[in-house]
Enzyme design. Structure first.
Site, PDB file in Angstrom:
ATOM      1  N   ARG A   1      -4.690  10.279  20.147  1.00  0.00           N
ATOM      2  CA  ARG A   1      -5.018  11.366  20.750  1.00  0.00           C
ATOM      3  C   ARG A   1      -6.157  11.994  20.035  1.00  0.00           C
ATOM      4  O   ARG A   1      -5.814  12.639  19.350  1.00  0.00           O
ATOM      5  CB  ARG A   1      -3.735  12.282  21.022  1.00  0.00           C
ATOM      6  CG  ARG A   1      -4.025  13.615  21.711  1.00  0.00           C
ATOM      7  CD  ARG A   1      -2.614  14.253  22.139  1.00  0.00           C
ATOM      8  NE  ARG A   1      -2.681  15.739  22.751  1.00  0.00           N
ATOM      9  CZ  ARG A   1      -3.118  16.794  22.146  1.00  0.00           C
ATOM     10  NH1 ARG A   1      -3.402  16.760  20.754  1.00  0.00           N
ATOM     11  NH2 ARG A   1      -3.365  17.991  22.772  1.00  0.00           N
TER      12      ARG A   1
ATOM     13  N   SER B   1       2.114  12.632  31.963  1.00  0.00           N
ATOM     14  CA  SER B   1       2.683  13.887  31.527  1.00  0.00           C
ATOM     15  C   SER B   1       3.373  14.672  32.713  1.00  0.00           C
ATOM     16  O   SER B   1       2.567  14.546  34.000  1.00  0.00           O
ATOM     17  CB  SER B   1       1.727  14.799  30.955  1.00  0.00           C
ATOM     18  OG  SER B   1       1.224  14.113  30.043  1.00  0.00           O
TER      19      SER B   1
ATOM     20  N   LYS C   1      -1.342  22.234  21.282  1.00  0.00           N
ATOM     21  CA  LYS C   1      -1.717  21.997  22.503  1.00  0.00           C
ATOM     22  C   LYS C   1      -1.888  23.377  22.995  1.00  0.00           C
ATOM     23  O   LYS C   1      -0.900  23.852  23.528  1.00  0.00           O
ATOM     24  CB  LYS C   1      -1.026  20.984  23.656  1.00  0.00           C
ATOM     25  CG  LYS C   1      -1.760  20.979  24.896  1.00  0.00           C
ATOM     26  CD  LYS C   1      -1.213  19.750  25.794  1.00  0.00           C
ATOM     27  CE  LYS C   1      -1.610  19.536  26.923  1.00  0.00           C
ATOM     28  NZ  LYS C   1      -2.878  19.501  27.141  1.00  0.00           N
TER      29      LYS C   1
HETATM   30  C1  LIG Z   1       3.773  11.059  25.219  1.00  0.00           C
HETATM   31  C2  LIG Z   1       2.947  12.357  25.942  1.00  0.00           C
HETATM   32  N1  LIG Z   1       3.465  13.105  26.771  1.00  0.00           N
HETATM   33  C3  LIG Z   1       2.529  13.948  27.074  1.00  0.00           C
HETATM   34  C4  LIG Z   1       1.255  14.388  26.692  1.00  0.00           C
HETATM   35  C5  LIG Z   1       0.472  15.264  27.044  1.00  0.00           C
HETATM   36  O1  LIG Z   1      -0.543  14.754  28.033  1.00  0.00           O
HETATM   37  P1  LIG Z   1      -1.696  15.596  28.604  1.00  0.00           P
HETATM   38  O2  LIG Z   1      -0.871  16.589  29.459  1.00  0.00           O
HETATM   39  O3  LIG Z   1      -2.699  14.819  29.257  1.00  0.00           O
HETATM   40  O4  LIG Z   1      -2.295  16.524  27.539  1.00  0.00           O
HETATM   41  P2  LIG Z   1      -3.260  15.946  26.309  1.00  0.00           P
HETATM   42  O5  LIG Z   1      -2.420  15.277  25.270  1.00  0.00           O
HETATM   43  O6  LIG Z   1      -4.330  15.030  26.918  1.00  0.00           O
HETATM   44  O7  LIG Z   1      -3.921  17.297  25.621  1.00  0.00           O
HETATM   45  C6  LIG Z   1       1.102  13.178  25.749  1.00  0.00           C
HETATM   46  N2  LIG Z   1      -0.281  13.370  25.281  1.00  0.00           N
HETATM   47  N3  LIG Z   1       1.766  12.161  25.351  1.00  0.00           N
HETATM   48  C1  LIG Z   2       0.131  16.801  23.475  1.00  0.00           C
HETATM   49  C2  LIG Z   2       1.217  17.739  24.087  1.00  0.00           C
HETATM   50  N1  LIG Z   2       1.749  17.869  25.412  1.00  0.00           N
HETATM   51  C3  LIG Z   2       2.671  18.542  25.634  1.00  0.00           C
HETATM   52  S1  LIG Z   2       3.034  19.407  24.057  1.00  0.00           S
HETATM   53  C4  LIG Z   2       1.831  18.619  23.208  1.00  0.00           C
HETATM   54  C5  LIG Z   2       1.717  18.687  21.730  1.00  0.00           C
HETATM   55  C6  LIG Z   2       2.717  18.234  21.001  1.00  0.00           C
HETATM   56  O1  LIG Z   2       2.429  18.280  19.597  1.00  0.00           O
HETATM   57  P1  LIG Z   2       3.522  18.749  18.441  1.00  0.00           P
HETATM   58  O2  LIG Z   2       4.423  17.683  18.276  1.00  0.00           O
HETATM   59  O3  LIG Z   2       2.611  19.140  17.088  1.00  0.00           O
HETATM   60  O4  LIG Z   2       4.124  20.008  19.051  1.00  0.00           O
END
Ligand SMILES: Cc1ncc(COP(=O)(O)OP(=O)(O)O)c(N)n1
Ligand SMILES: Cc1ncsc1CCOP(=O)(O)O
Ligand SMILES: [Mg+2]
Length: 414
Positions: A238, A307, A336
């Site tokens: 990511r 997601s 995020k």
């Molecule tokens: C395993 C997993 N779950 C949720 C997310 C979040 O994806 P998204 O909603 O597209 O947000 P971003 O990660 O792109 O900011 C994820 N990355 N992985």
């Molecule tokens: C990418 C993402 N999507 C929902 S919450 C999140 C952030 C998760 O990061 P962390 O494990 O540091 O809380």
């Protein structure tokens, strides 16, 4: 193939005497290659006797048209009307196979269960080896039902299987005919380095973050290596702030490491990078392109995660052909921005409504991972974590510690 009214009648009589658990009727009349396999004389006995007994009927476009007295079927809307009209004849479910739909880039099948319509899209595989696609689709539905699947799940698996076999057999050359066969034994023969997705891979899902890696002075590749050494079962890159070229190089390098360890590598957001690096799949969000479009681009074998914050998201992800869903943020997180927190209750609601395996994400770490895993929903397969692993000095140590916590939670649950 039931080529005479007498044979249809004998079959129906036998089915009444010896009822079967599920009856899948492929009304074989016209092959994909256009050959007539059973004449119009049997249509009445199909309509009056066989179809009303069927749990599902799986006509191709020409067969659906023949069953309905020759109506032209040229659009997806026509296929929906045909599915409904055939359902009115009596079968419990109808799957109209649209592989021959003119002017369609995707191969679209329409499924109707008497209440709802579902469209199954898959990429059109350009190959002359399409002999047996209809039979394979119907037989796979039957096999899945025999294994105890629900109808919609069986149809979905069948559609994916046909697509995978078509892709696998697209270049085989047998005989001198213009249309070749499918090779169904891909699972036995295929020598691919990538193994199929296993929902247990979601157990400890490590999601990298470019800012955190920069802050701690390590490369993406070093971060991935350390997470794998610590026991991560799947990796997602990511990398929101990395240039495309650098991202691609990092993805290729990480893929080499992941393949050696049998750990799947997914790319967040960037389907182009996933395709170019041959990564194992993508994770996409609600504002990215729909998962069925990603599936059409990536093909049947790649892993697609979506997601989901609501049951509706989860239902759509399943229809679109995703492999798993990521649900959260479970807890508040700084990783995020502006991300709505759904809490353990929201996570449970999504899991219960999801036919796909789920990985929880958002604010999860050593202190709360057990609470998540102890929600007690069987399709919750693991936790996805960013800062708990990567915003730390030693990624390997943190991954190991979290793995122990997760393992402990499954012991207690048992
Ligand atoms: C395993 C997993 N779950 C949720 C997310 C979040 O994806 P998204 O909603 O597209 O947000 P971003 O990660 O792109 O900011 C994820 N990355 N992985
Ligand atoms: C990418 C993402 N999507 C929902 S919450 C999140 C952030 C998760 O990061 P962390 O494990 O540091 O809380
Ligand atoms: Mg995203």
């Amino acid at each position: 193939m039931l080529p005479s009214t007498g044979i249809v009648k004998t079959l129906c009589q036998s089915l009444k005497e010896f009822p079967v658990q599920a009856l899948v009727v492929d009304p074989v009349m016209v092959s994909t290659s256009g050959h007539t396999l059973a004449g119009p004389s049997i249509l009445d006995s199909f309509r009056e006797e066989l179809l009303p007994m069927a749990d599902i009927v799986t006509p191709n476009l020409k067969e659906a048209s023949a069953l309905l007295g020759g109506v032209p079927l040229e659009t997806i809307a026509d296929m929906r009307s045909a599915a409904k009209a055939i359902h009115d004849i009596g079968p419990r479910n109808v799957l109209v196979n649209g592989g021959d739909l003119p002017a369609s880039l995707d191969a679209v099948d329409v499924f109707y269960d008497g209440n709802d319509f579902y469209e199954f899209h898959s990429s059109r595989i350009m190959t002359p080896n399409t002999h047996g696609t209809g039979c394979t689709l119907a037989s796979t539905v039957a096999a899945e039902l025999a294994k105890g699947s629900q109808m919609l799940s069986a149809v979905k698996v069948a559609k994916r299987y046909v697509e995978a076999v078509l892709s696998y057999s697209k270049n085989i050359a047998i005989g001198g005919g213009c249309q070749g066969p499918m090779d169904h034994l891909l699972k036995l023969k295929s020598n691919v380095e990538r193994r199929p997705f296993d929902p247990c891979d979601l157990f400890l899902y490590a999601v990298t973050d470019s800012r955190m890696n920069k802050k701690w002075g390590r490369s993406i590749v070093d971060a991935v290596k350390a997470a794998i050494e610590g026991g991560a079962s799947i990796i997602q890159l990511r990398e929101k702030e990395v240039e495309t070229g650098d991202f691609l190089e990092a993805a290729k390098a990480c893929l080499k490491i992941c393949r050696v360890h049998g750990v799947p590598l997914l790319i967040n957001d960037r389907i182009d990078v996933a395709l170019a690096s041959d990564a194992d799949g993508v994770h996409i969000g609600q504002s990215d392109m729909p998962a069925h479009v990603a599936r059409a681009l990536l093909g049947p074998d790649k892993i697609i995660g979506v997601s989901c914050k609501t049951p509706e998201h989860a239902q759509q992800a399943w229809i679109d052909g995703a492999d798993y869903i990521g649900s959260g943020g479970v807890y508040p997180t700084n990783t995020k921005e502006n991300n709505k927190t759904i809490g353990l209750d929201g996570l449970k609601t999504v899991c219960v409504s999801s036919k796909l395996p789920v990985v929880a994400i958002g604010g999860i770490g050593m202190s709360n991972a057990q609470a998540v895993m102890r929600l007690g929903v069987p399709n919750l397969k693991g936790v996805a974590v960013v800062s708990a692993l990567f915003d730390r000095e030693c990624v390997m140590t943190e991954t190991r510690k979290l793995l122990e916590v997760l393992k402990e939670s499954t012991k207690i649950a048992k």
